[in-house]
Scaffold this motif. Structure first.
Motif, PDB file in Angstrom:
ATOM      1  N   GLY A 187       1.128  -5.180  -2.419  1.00 29.99           N
ATOM      2  CA  GLY A 187       0.905  -4.443  -3.663  1.00 29.99           C
ATOM      3  C   GLY A 187       1.100  -2.947  -3.490  1.00 29.99           C
ATOM      4  N   ASP A 188       1.410  -2.284  -4.614  1.00 32.46           N
ATOM      5  CA  ASP A 188       1.466  -0.821  -4.538  1.00 32.46           C
ATOM      6  C   ASP A 188       0.058  -0.243  -4.469  1.00 32.46           C
ATOM      7  OD1 ASP A 188       0.765  -1.278  -7.160  1.00 32.46           O
ATOM      8  OD2 ASP A 188       2.411  -0.119  -8.045  1.00 32.46           O
ATOM      9  N   SER A 189      -0.964  -1.118  -4.513  1.00 33.81           N
ATOM     10  CA  SER A 189      -2.337  -0.698  -4.226  1.00 33.81           C
ATOM     11  C   SER A 189      -2.437  -0.135  -2.808  1.00 33.81           C
ATOM     12  CB  SER A 189      -3.308  -1.871  -4.394  1.00 33.81           C
ATOM     13  OG  SER A 189      -2.856  -3.001  -3.673  1.00 33.81           O
ATOM     14  N   ASP A 199       5.588  -5.597  -4.592  1.00 32.37           N
ATOM     15  CA  ASP A 199       5.501  -4.801  -5.813  1.00 32.37           C
ATOM     16  C   ASP A 199       6.684  -3.852  -5.931  1.00 32.37           C
ATOM     17  OD1 ASP A 199       3.637  -5.009  -7.837  1.00 32.37           O
ATOM     18  OD2 ASP A 199       2.039  -4.056  -6.661  1.00 32.37           O
ATOM     19  N   LYS A 259       7.331  -8.120  -8.017  1.00 30.49           N
ATOM     20  CA  LYS A 259       6.449  -8.015  -9.191  1.00 30.49           C
ATOM     21  C   LYS A 259       6.707  -6.676  -9.863  1.00 30.49           C
ATOM     22  CE  LYS A 259       1.783  -7.302  -8.816  1.00 30.49           C
ATOM     23  NZ  LYS A 259       1.636  -5.999  -9.493  1.00 30.49           N
TER      24      LYS A 259
HETATM   25  O1  KIV Z   1      -0.939  -3.572  -6.255  1.00 34.70           O
HETATM   26  C1  KIV Z   1      -1.757  -4.500  -6.348  1.00 34.70           C
HETATM   27  O2  KIV Z   1      -2.548  -4.779  -5.438  1.00 34.70           O
HETATM   28  C2  KIV Z   1      -1.761  -5.269  -7.590  1.00 34.70           C
HETATM   29  C3  KIV Z   1      -2.919  -6.194  -7.795  1.00 34.70           C
HETATM   30  C4  KIV Z   1      -4.075  -5.406  -8.225  1.00 34.70           C
HETATM   31  C5  KIV Z   1      -2.585  -7.287  -8.722  1.00 34.70           C
HETATM   32  O3  KIV Z   1      -0.894  -5.129  -8.387  1.00 34.70           O
END
Ligand code: KIV
Length: 283
Positions: free
Chosen positions: A47-49, A87, A116
């Protein structure tokens, strides 16, 4: 080793048809991916998280395709059984179809099996182009963190009737365009139930209640490594931050007291060599 989870395995999974809920967790490096995969999840999200929980930024807007490719490659080297979804960062799928395809290709070549991206109807041309290029796409609706400035903060979405109906329409449009699954973040549980019922593909919830076809969380939240902000929807299953601080404090204390390293934690020379050293008075 479990069989590799594939996009077609995921696309057909709907709880309403009797399937088990899907499980997705984030990972950004090899040890994280090993842990998540050994836990038996269906999908790993790079994820970009990573921007917030690893790189220390305030939002997700700072990471680039190069950053996500770098982390995706680390995850992919573990050869996980789970499907690896990468992501697409902010501005990597906003400019043109050509740009979107080139950026997604970098993530696939880094080891992801799918990408995603965030947003509804405005993203349809990009989703269609990716699907036409054989790149599986997961959608992301509701609280889309890359829209933090447009939304005026990380705010729950779909709280009124029109916004709820818009989310249902956006989900249908993404499915029609070819998304194999959709993340639905930060919406009332009732709205998530409506979207889940309306969509032919699995809806993976985060802060979207129990009616979705699966759940995703950020691993650093689950493990208690991220301490600064704990959203309401996070359930913390461990406190690895505290465990880590305790372990490192114990190391510091052992070094300072001279109890680390012990004799057994060092290497020895052969007796003859020690004696030879002794000849030169080195002991
Ligand atoms: O970047 C991420 O971790 C996400 C999740 C919060 C779904 O998009």
């Amino acid at each position: 080793m479990a069989n590799k989870c594939t996009v077609p395995d995921i696309r057909d999974r709907k709880v309403a048809r009797g399937d088990n809920p899907l499980v997705m967790l984030t990972a950004y490096d090899a040890p994280g991916a090993r842990m998540v995969d050994q836990a038996g999840v269906d999908m790993i999200l790079v994820g970009d998280s990573v921007a917030m929980v690893v790189l220390g930024y305030e939002d997700t807007l700072q990471v680039t395709v190069g950053d996500i490719a770098h982390h995706t490659a680390a995850v992919a080297r573990v050869r996980p059984s789970a499907l690896v979804v990468a992501d697409m960062p902010w501005m990597s799928y906003h400019l043109s179809i050509e740009d979107t395809l080139n950026n997604a290709a970098l993530l696939i070549r880094a080891g992801a099996q799918a990408v995603k991206l965030e947003g509804g109807q405005r993203r349809i041309p990009m989703v269609e182009a990716l699907v036409a290029a054989e790149i599986p796409v997961m959608g992301h609706l509701g609280l889309t963190p890359q829209s933090v400035n447009a939304m005026g903060g990380f705010k729950v979405q779909g709280r009124n009737l029109q916004a709820a109906l818009d989310l249902v329409e956006a989900a249908k449009a993404l499915v029609y365009a070819g998304c194999f699954a959709i993340v639905l973040e930060g919406v009332p549980s009732l709205v998530a139930a409506m979207v889940t019922e309306a969509a032919e593909v699995p809806i993976i919830g985060i802060g979207a209640g129990p009616s979705c076809d699966g759940q995703v969380l950020v691993s650093h939240d689950v493990l208690g490594l991220e301490q600064r902000v704990v959203p309401k929807f996070v359930r913390r299953y461990a406190d690895l931050h505290t465990a880590g601080v305790d372990a490192m404090s114990a190391f510091a204390s052992d070094v300072r007291s001279g109890t680390f390293p012990s004799v057994d934690e060092g290497y020895r020379m052969a007796e003859a060599e020690v004696e030879a050293l002794g000849l030169y008075g080195v002991a």
